[in-house]
Design a protein around this motif. Structure first.
Motif, PDB file in Angstrom:
ATOM      1  N   SER A  75      45.933   1.108   5.001  1.00  0.00           N
ATOM      2  CA  SER A  75      45.537  -0.109   4.294  1.00  0.00           C
ATOM      3  C   SER A  75      46.248  -0.158   2.942  1.00  0.00           C
ATOM      4  O   SER A  75      46.842   0.823   2.489  1.00  0.00           O
ATOM      5  CB  SER A  75      44.018  -0.134   4.075  1.00  0.00           C
ATOM      6  OG  SER A  75      43.650   0.745   3.021  1.00  0.00           O
ATOM      7  N   GLU A  76      46.168  -1.306   2.276  1.00  0.00           N
ATOM      8  CA  GLU A  76      46.811  -1.449   0.974  1.00  0.00           C
ATOM      9  C   GLU A  76      46.238  -0.457  -0.040  1.00  0.00           C
ATOM     10  O   GLU A  76      46.972   0.098  -0.867  1.00  0.00           O
ATOM     11  CB  GLU A  76      46.654  -2.881   0.455  1.00  0.00           C
ATOM     12  CG  GLU A  76      47.381  -3.935   1.299  1.00  0.00           C
ATOM     13  CD  GLU A  76      48.877  -3.675   1.363  1.00  0.00           C
ATOM     14  OE1 GLU A  76      49.481  -3.350   0.334  1.00  0.00           O
ATOM     15  OE2 GLU A  76      49.451  -3.802   2.472  1.00  0.00           O
ATOM     16  N   PHE A  77      44.948  -0.232   0.004  1.00  0.00           N
ATOM     17  CA  PHE A  77      44.343   0.686  -0.955  1.00  0.00           C
ATOM     18  C   PHE A  77      44.656   2.141  -0.620  1.00  0.00           C
ATOM     19  O   PHE A  77      44.747   2.993  -1.513  1.00  0.00           O
ATOM     20  CB  PHE A  77      42.832   0.462  -1.033  1.00  0.00           C
ATOM     21  CG  PHE A  77      42.443  -0.928  -1.449  1.00  0.00           C
ATOM     22  CD1 PHE A  77      43.275  -1.699  -2.262  1.00  0.00           C
ATOM     23  CD2 PHE A  77      41.239  -1.492  -1.025  1.00  0.00           C
ATOM     24  CE1 PHE A  77      42.920  -2.992  -2.638  1.00  0.00           C
ATOM     25  CE2 PHE A  77      40.869  -2.779  -1.402  1.00  0.00           C
ATOM     26  CZ  PHE A  77      41.706  -3.526  -2.211  1.00  0.00           C
ATOM     27  N   GLN A  78      44.823   2.444   0.654  1.00  0.00           N
ATOM     28  CA  GLN A  78      45.254   3.786   1.033  1.00  0.00           C
ATOM     29  C   GLN A  78      46.671   4.055   0.522  1.00  0.00           C
ATOM     30  O   GLN A  78      46.992   5.165   0.087  1.00  0.00           O
ATOM     31  CB  GLN A  78      45.186   3.956   2.548  1.00  0.00           C
ATOM     32  CG  GLN A  78      43.768   4.052   3.084  1.00  0.00           C
ATOM     33  CD  GLN A  78      43.695   3.985   4.599  1.00  0.00           C
ATOM     34  OE1 GLN A  78      44.619   3.483   5.258  1.00  0.00           O
ATOM     35  NE2 GLN A  78      42.601   4.472   5.154  1.00  0.00           N
ATOM     36  N   ARG A  79      47.517   3.033   0.565  1.00  0.00           N
ATOM     37  CA  ARG A  79      48.867   3.176   0.013  1.00  0.00           C
ATOM     38  C   ARG A  79      48.806   3.450  -1.492  1.00  0.00           C
ATOM     39  O   ARG A  79      49.554   4.270  -2.016  1.00  0.00           O
ATOM     40  CB  ARG A  79      49.692   1.914   0.293  1.00  0.00           C
ATOM     41  CG  ARG A  79      49.978   1.677   1.759  1.00  0.00           C
ATOM     42  CD  ARG A  79      50.753   0.371   1.975  1.00  0.00           C
ATOM     43  NE  ARG A  79      50.731   0.002   3.368  1.00  0.00           N
ATOM     44  CZ  ARG A  79      51.527   0.511   4.298  1.00  0.00           C
ATOM     45  NH1 ARG A  79      52.439   1.399   3.937  1.00  0.00           N
ATOM     46  NH2 ARG A  79      51.425   0.128   5.556  1.00  0.00           N
ATOM     47  N   ASP A  80      47.921   2.742  -2.176  1.00  0.00           N
ATOM     48  CA  ASP A  80      47.748   2.992  -3.606  1.00  0.00           C
ATOM     49  C   ASP A  80      47.394   4.455  -3.865  1.00  0.00           C
ATOM     50  O   ASP A  80      47.994   5.120  -4.727  1.00  0.00           O
ATOM     51  CB  ASP A  80      46.622   2.117  -4.164  1.00  0.00           C
ATOM     52  CG  ASP A  80      47.035   0.677  -4.402  1.00  0.00           C
ATOM     53  OD1 ASP A  80      48.244   0.382  -4.359  1.00  0.00           O
ATOM     54  OD2 ASP A  80      46.139  -0.152  -4.634  1.00  0.00           O
ATOM     55  N   ARG A  81      46.390   4.927  -3.152  1.00  0.00           N
ATOM     56  CA  ARG A  81      45.952   6.318  -3.346  1.00  0.00           C
ATOM     57  C   ARG A  81      47.104   7.284  -3.116  1.00  0.00           C
ATOM     58  O   ARG A  81      47.324   8.211  -3.904  1.00  0.00           O
ATOM     59  CB  ARG A  81      44.806   6.630  -2.382  1.00  0.00           C
ATOM     60  CG  ARG A  81      44.302   8.079  -2.436  1.00  0.00           C
ATOM     61  CD  ARG A  81      43.548   8.416  -1.178  1.00  0.00           C
ATOM     62  NE  ARG A  81      44.393   8.253  -0.001  1.00  0.00           N
ATOM     63  CZ  ARG A  81      43.935   7.985   1.218  1.00  0.00           C
ATOM     64  NH1 ARG A  81      42.632   7.849   1.424  1.00  0.00           N
ATOM     65  NH2 ARG A  81      44.773   7.859   2.235  1.00  0.00           N
TER      66      ARG A  81
END
Length: 386
Positions: free
Chosen positions: A30-36
């Motif tokens: 997900s987009e937030f997993q990419r951020d992390r």
């Protein structure tokens, strides 16, 4: 587990500052997993292993540094987010990134940098966190920064709530990629900030006791800590004292986490969307009034007995002298910096001072000490008191 209607939704993210093509994406994230993942792989995150949490450049390997603190914050934040059905990945990313803007020597280093650049806008570690993630980190060929999502950046920007008067660094970034600074952040952002409070309120006790700066009898002057200690003694009367103390810290964390979850659930009655959260006009993720009072008492105790301990203050002053000395030396002769920094040093203000600020803020404690030694002929003494 299904998400709450007011949780941040990665599939409906407001996007990134620089549009990205999805071809060749590495895995179904997900987009937030990419951020992390971008945060974890960043140089700035790795440098947290060498930055002060409470004790400067500690010789003991059991004391916390910014990296281990951030991991502990992430653990607490994930638990709270999961229980409240929020986006766990966004919460974790916020927790992992929240201290990336800290300079060497913690708040002593921050004070020194702020004093050195006060005529050119000063220094704020929270704004510098975003500056680092959005401009100084450069792992990509087609844009500056890590290019994180709007939701991640707004959660970091509003770490302590809406920002009415942003300083120069945050104002510049907000002009380029508006973050609606006047509103509250998502619940994930609010939870990450409180997970930080819970972690350092209690883990700094652990380190303070280990270092001998705090005594148990001092802590027991706080009624709610004394209640927890009596419970530990009742349940584990034969356990070693150091193990009992660790049980006390764990119990305190559990008490605060459960209180936060219960009070936040009460506050969320009638909130149906993430817009409701941002437009609520108040913090919805919070402690109960009773716990809020106790938490403030604990913070006041820690400032009086640990952070403002006479030995800590003396060490902090020596740390400030190091940062001030480095700043003055680089400002007078930018060639003292590594070539990739000195070759790009502006001649005029405020660019020159801000460029030097960026360089020093990225240092670890020991790198700053070594650079000072190279310039002034001796490595500073008395910077580690544990």
């Amino acid at each position: 587990m299904s998400s709450a209607p007011y949780a941040a939704d990665p599939s409906r993210s407001r996007g990134r500052e620089f549009p990205e093509k999805r071809g060749g994406a590495r895995g179904p994230r997900s987009e937030f997993q990419r951020d992390r993942d971008r945060i974890i792989h960043s140089i700035a995150f790795r440098r947290l292993a060498g930055k002060t949490q409470v004790f400067i450049a500690p010789d003991g390997d059991h004391y916390r540094v910014r990296l281990t603190h951030s991991l502990e914050v992430a653990q607490i934040g994930r638990v709270i987010a999961r229980t409240l059905c929020l986006d766990e990945d966004l919460t974790e990313a916020l927790c992992l990134a929240h201290d990336i803007g800290h300079p060497p020597f913690g708040h002593a280093g921050e004070d020194a940098l702020n004093e050195a650049t006060i005529d050119f806008g000063g220094f704020d570690h929270n704004a510098h966190c975003l500056r680092t993630l959005m401009r100084l980190e450069r792992p990509y060929c087609d844009h500056v920064g890590l290019n994180l999502t709007w939701e991640l950046l707004e959660g970091l920007a509003k770490h302590n709530g809406p920002v009415k008067q942003p300083g120069w660094a945050l104002a510049e970034l907000d002009r380029d990629f508006p973050l609606e600074l006047q509103e509250w952040s998502s619940l994930e952002g609010q939870v990450a900030a409180l997970a930080d409070d819970i972690a350092y309120d209690n883990h700094d006790i652990d380190d303070g006791l280990r270092a001998g700066f705090l005594e148990l009898d001092q802590l027991l002057a706080l009624d709610f800590v004394a209640d927890q200690w009596r419970d530990v003694e009742r349940r584990f009367p034969d356990a070693p004292r150091d193990t009992q103390l660790r049980e006390l810290v764990r119990g305190q964390i559990g008490l605060m986490v459960n209180d936060l979850i219960t009070q936040t659930r009460r506050n969320l009655d009638g909130q149906n969307t993430i817009s409701d959260i941002r437009e609520a006009g108040r913090q919805l993720a919070c402690f109960s009034p009773e716990m809020a009072v106790q938490e403030r008492q604990l913070k006041a105790f820690m400032y009086e007995n640990l952070y403002y301990h006479s030995e800590q203050l003396a060490t902090s002053q020596r740390a400030k002298d190091v940062i001030g000395g480095l700043f003055g030396a680089y400002h007078a002769d930018s060639s003292l910096m590594p070539a990739d920094w000195s070759n790009n040093a502006p001649e005029h203000e405020p660019g020159r001072s801000r460029h030097i600020l960026d360089f020093i803020a990225g240092m670890t404690d020991r790198y700053a000490m070594n650079q000072y030694g190279k310039i002034f002929g001796k490595t500073p003494e008395g910077l580690s008191n544990v």
